[in-house]
Write an enzyme that holds these catalytic residues in place. Structure first.
Site, PDB file in Angstrom:
ATOM      1  N   ARG A  46       0.848  -1.175   0.049  1.00  0.00           N
ATOM      2  CA  ARG A  46       0.103   0.089   0.045  1.00  0.00           C
ATOM      3  C   ARG A  46       0.882   1.240  -0.093  1.00  0.00           C
ATOM      4  NH1 ARG A  46      -4.145  -1.162   4.703  1.00  0.00           N
ATOM      5  NH2 ARG A  46      -2.340  -1.691   5.462  1.00  0.00           N
ATOM      6  N   LYS A 145      -3.082 -20.431   3.848  1.00  0.00           N
ATOM      7  CA  LYS A 145      -3.710 -20.746   4.973  1.00  0.00           C
ATOM      8  C   LYS A 145      -3.718 -19.379   5.680  1.00  0.00           C
ATOM      9  CE  LYS A 145      -1.906 -22.071   8.533  1.00  0.00           C
ATOM     10  NZ  LYS A 145      -0.810 -21.438   9.096  1.00  0.00           N
ATOM     11  N   HIS A 175       1.967 -25.214   2.965  1.00  0.00           N
ATOM     12  CA  HIS A 175       3.207 -25.455   2.526  1.00  0.00           C
ATOM     13  C   HIS A 175       4.020 -26.850   2.844  1.00  0.00           C
ATOM     14  CE1 HIS A 175       4.252 -24.036   6.587  1.00  0.00           C
ATOM     15  NE2 HIS A 175       5.556 -24.272   6.314  1.00  0.00           N
ATOM     16  N   LYS A 179       7.100 -30.076   1.257  1.00  0.00           N
ATOM     17  CA  LYS A 179       8.431 -30.252   1.942  1.00  0.00           C
ATOM     18  C   LYS A 179       8.845 -31.623   1.139  1.00  0.00           C
ATOM     19  CE  LYS A 179       7.448 -28.135   6.369  1.00  0.00           C
ATOM     20  NZ  LYS A 179       8.629 -27.119   6.779  1.00  0.00           N
ATOM     21  N   GLU A 213       7.657 -27.200  17.497  1.00  0.00           N
ATOM     22  CA  GLU A 213       8.627 -25.852  17.246  1.00  0.00           C
ATOM     23  C   GLU A 213       9.365 -25.319  18.411  1.00  0.00           C
ATOM     24  OE1 GLU A 213       6.715 -23.476  13.680  1.00  0.00           O
ATOM     25  OE2 GLU A 213       5.030 -23.836  15.206  1.00  0.00           O
ATOM     26  N   ASP A 232      -4.170 -22.860  13.231  1.00  0.00           N
ATOM     27  CA  ASP A 232      -2.931 -22.532  12.731  1.00  0.00           C
ATOM     28  C   ASP A 232      -2.117 -23.966  12.270  1.00  0.00           C
ATOM     29  OD1 ASP A 232      -0.908 -20.466  12.084  1.00  0.00           O
ATOM     30  OD2 ASP A 232       0.389 -21.314  13.579  1.00  0.00           O
ATOM     31  N   HIS A 237      -1.691 -28.392   8.287  1.00  0.00           N
ATOM     32  CA  HIS A 237      -0.480 -29.270   8.224  1.00  0.00           C
ATOM     33  C   HIS A 237      -0.707 -30.631   8.928  1.00  0.00           C
ATOM     34  CE1 HIS A 237       1.013 -25.456   7.064  1.00  0.00           C
ATOM     35  NE2 HIS A 237       1.285 -25.194   8.107  1.00  0.00           N
ATOM     36  N   LYS A 335       4.283 -24.838  20.111  1.00  0.00           N
ATOM     37  CA  LYS A 335       5.408 -23.712  20.215  1.00  0.00           C
ATOM     38  C   LYS A 335       5.998 -23.730  21.426  1.00  0.00           C
ATOM     39  CE  LYS A 335       3.373 -20.833  16.458  1.00  0.00           C
ATOM     40  NZ  LYS A 335       4.320 -21.186  15.246  1.00  0.00           N
TER      41      LYS A 335
HETATM   42  C1  BG6 Z   1       2.947 -21.837   9.469  1.00  0.00           C
HETATM   43  C2  BG6 Z   1       2.049 -21.690  10.737  1.00  0.00           C
HETATM   44  O1  BG6 Z   1       1.831 -22.376   8.555  1.00  0.00           O
HETATM   45  O2  BG6 Z   1       3.720 -23.071   9.962  1.00  0.00           O
HETATM   46  C3  BG6 Z   1       3.262 -21.186  11.622  1.00  0.00           C
HETATM   47  O3  BG6 Z   1       1.555 -20.266  10.507  1.00  0.00           O
HETATM   48  C4  BG6 Z   1       4.550 -22.236  11.780  1.00  0.00           C
HETATM   49  O4  BG6 Z   1       2.835 -20.763  13.096  1.00  0.00           O
HETATM   50  C5  BG6 Z   1       4.923 -22.567  10.435  1.00  0.00           C
HETATM   51  O5  BG6 Z   1       5.513 -21.716  12.593  1.00  0.00           O
HETATM   52  C6  BG6 Z   1       5.728 -23.855  10.624  1.00  0.00           C
HETATM   53  O6  BG6 Z   1       6.437 -24.126   9.346  1.00  0.00           O
HETATM   54  P1  BG6 Z   1       7.740 -24.732   9.249  1.00  0.00           P
HETATM   55  O7  BG6 Z   1       7.952 -24.889   7.672  1.00  0.00           O
HETATM   56  O8  BG6 Z   1       8.873 -23.914   9.800  1.00  0.00           O
HETATM   57  O9  BG6 Z   1       7.574 -25.998   9.851  1.00  0.00           O
END
Ligand code: BG6
Length: 489
Positions: A46, A145, A175, A179, A213, A232, A237, A335
């Site tokens: 923007r 997402k 994503h 992988k 994580e 999330d 995932h 997390k």
């Molecule tokens: C994302 C989440 O989709 O995936 C994040 O929104 C998360 O919260 C991330 O940290 C983890 O992805 P990766 O590839 O680091 O395992």
């Protein structure tokens, strides 16, 4: 070999995802010769900014990559030359016709719009593109997402996209599907004759899927607090991983052949609601602690407010069909856990009778069940744990030993990031690794009642200390069943 020239437009072009993932991924593809000089990449946001300023910003963002690899450093200027910046505001028509004119009427040229913005803006972007004639056949849109925050809001978003685009133009990214190790799951299951005959309740005791994580919520607290780990991570995932483990063999790698099978798994998940959520789910929230020797604040301190949002979830799921009935799928993600570690563990049933338990032998070696451990990240690889005889004259002493396939050792080189594959798949028009609308809907249909049960129960998430493995209730969830979370040995 280079792909046919294309235009890729990133809405949210200065955002975290663009800088951390999308542009580095494109840079790598460029270095490998896949993106030729006639392709154009636009960052859209923007504020006012020149192409030059944008390129410098991207240069800074990818500086560590260039510093680490002379091939990248050598190509960097050429790559930055493909980049452009345009200021566009979703709230105003200003600039849109000019942008459409600039992209031009280029039949046959693939045009990708990447919506790296919040889902509340998806409909807006779609309408603007449509308004200036940019939504036609050669156009593909990529949406990140979360697609909504529940089934109802996902429906609204998908319908808004559907008014402008045909389903085949919409690429919903998860994503994790890009992988390498996740793609290898399909290779492992369907490229080998060894596993499939055993891949069922008769021979498998249970499955564990962990996505742990060490990071906290970083700068994303505003988004994250409205989302929580269930939306999330689990809705997308973890459920996608579960689908790839549990699905029936697809007839081919055709996108819909695979997506049809994943959908069946999602629809076969045992419902979790107010009646059983207390037994089958655990939610947690981290308190201050230390991760890797580093003191870190608790979630509420990071947020600066009170909150019942979960940063950890564990669920005992079940796929109710002939193949899997009665086999628990234990899912957990969180997390600020002890270690960054994502893996799938398939534990087989024990042998029906042990011949190694003779006390007269001087030993009674208990037999551990075989385990197939698929390490998604880091230390990507596959381990198959087998019982072996410990060498020596002292009799049949048995020990669990792993056949260990390390991706790094076997294949060498760099593991490409998921976005590299996924972005090129969009350009190529291959939706195999993207979620179809009905998959997203089915995932929410399973998630929504869990969320509703938590809300109705009014209980706060269980506290866990940062740097551990989540609340003790998550350990109890699996130990109640006489099982334990896998620890790498
Ligand atoms: C994302 C989440 O989709 O995936 C994040 O929104 C998360 O919260 C991330 O940290 C983890 O992805 P990766 O590839 O680091 O395992």
């Amino acid at each position: 070999s280079p792909m046919a020239p294309f235009d890729l437009v990133i809405f949210g072009g200065t955002g975290d995802l663009a800088m951390r993932k999308l542009l580095p991924a494109l840079l790598h593809r460029h270095v490998d010769g896949q993106i030729g000089p006639d392709s154009r990449i636009y960052g859209i946001a923007r504020d006012e900014r020149t192409d030059e300023a944008y390129r410098e910003r991207v240069r800074d963002a990818v500086a560590p990559l260039a510093a680490a690899d002379p091939r990248i450093a050598a190509c960097l200027d050429e790559f930055l030359g493909l980049l452009h910046y345009r200021r566009l505001d979703l709230g105003s028509e200003a600039g849109w016709p000019e942008f459409a004119a600039e992209l031009g009427d280029t039949p046959g040229r693939v045009r990708v719009f990447y919506l790296a913005v919040g889902p509340s803006l998806f409909a807006n972007v779609a309408d603007r593109l449509d308004g200036v004639g940019l939504a036609g056949g050669g156009t593909r849109v990529v949406v990140e997402k979360p697609i909504g925050k529940d089934g109802a809001s996902a429906q609204v978003i998908n319908e808004a996209l559907g008014r402008v685009f045909h389903e085949s133009q919409v690429y919903r990214i998860d994503h994790y599907l890009g992988k390498e190790t996740v793609q290898n799951l399909t290779a492992l299951r369907f490229g080998n004759a060894l596993f499939e005959p055993l891949w069922k309740a008769e021979h498998i005791d249970h499955v564990q899927i962990t996505v742990a994580e060490t990071v906290g919520v970083e700068g994303r607290a505003a988004y994250y607090d409205k989302s929580g780990a269930l939306r999330d991570m689990v809705q997308n995932h973890l459920l996608q991983l579960l689908c790839l483990v549990a699905m029936e063999p697809p007839a081919s790698l055709a996108a819909d052949a695979i997506r049809d099978e994943k959908l069946k798994v999602l629809r076969a998940l045992r419902p979790i609601d107010g009646g059983n959520a207390g037994q089958l789910t655990v939610r947690g929230q981290y308190r201050a602690g230390a991760v890797g020797g580093q003191a870190v604040p608790g979630y509420l301190d990071e947020l600066g407010a009170a909150s019942n949002t979960e940063t950890f979830v564990a669920i005992k799921a079940e796929v109710q069909n002939w193949r899997w009935a009665g086999v628990p799928f234990y899912l957990r993600t969180g997390k600020r856990l002890a270690q960054r570690m994502s893996e799938i563990v398939v534990t087989f049933r024990r042998v029906p009778h042990s011949i190694f338990g003779d006390p007269n032998d001087g030993h009674s070696s208990p037999l551990a069940p075989n385990k197939l451990v698929i390490r998604l990240q880091p230390d990507e690889g596959v381990k198959l744990w087998l019982m072996n005889k410990v060498p020596g004259p002292g009799g049949m002493r048995m020990r669990e030993v792993a056949m260990d396939l390390s991706f790094a050792e076997t294949f060498g080189g760099r593991q490409p990031d998921a976005y590299e594959r996924l972005l090129m798949d969009v350009v190529r028009g291959n939706p195999m690794l993207f979620m179809r609308r009905d998959e997203v809907d089915a995932a929410w249909q399973w998630i929504d009642p869990i969320r509703a049960a938590w809300e109705a129960a009014h209980d706060a998430p269980k506290a866990y200390t940062a740097g551990g493995w989540g609340p003790s209730a998550a350990v109890a969830l699996i130990e109640r069943d006489g099982r334990t979370w896998h620890e790498d040995g």
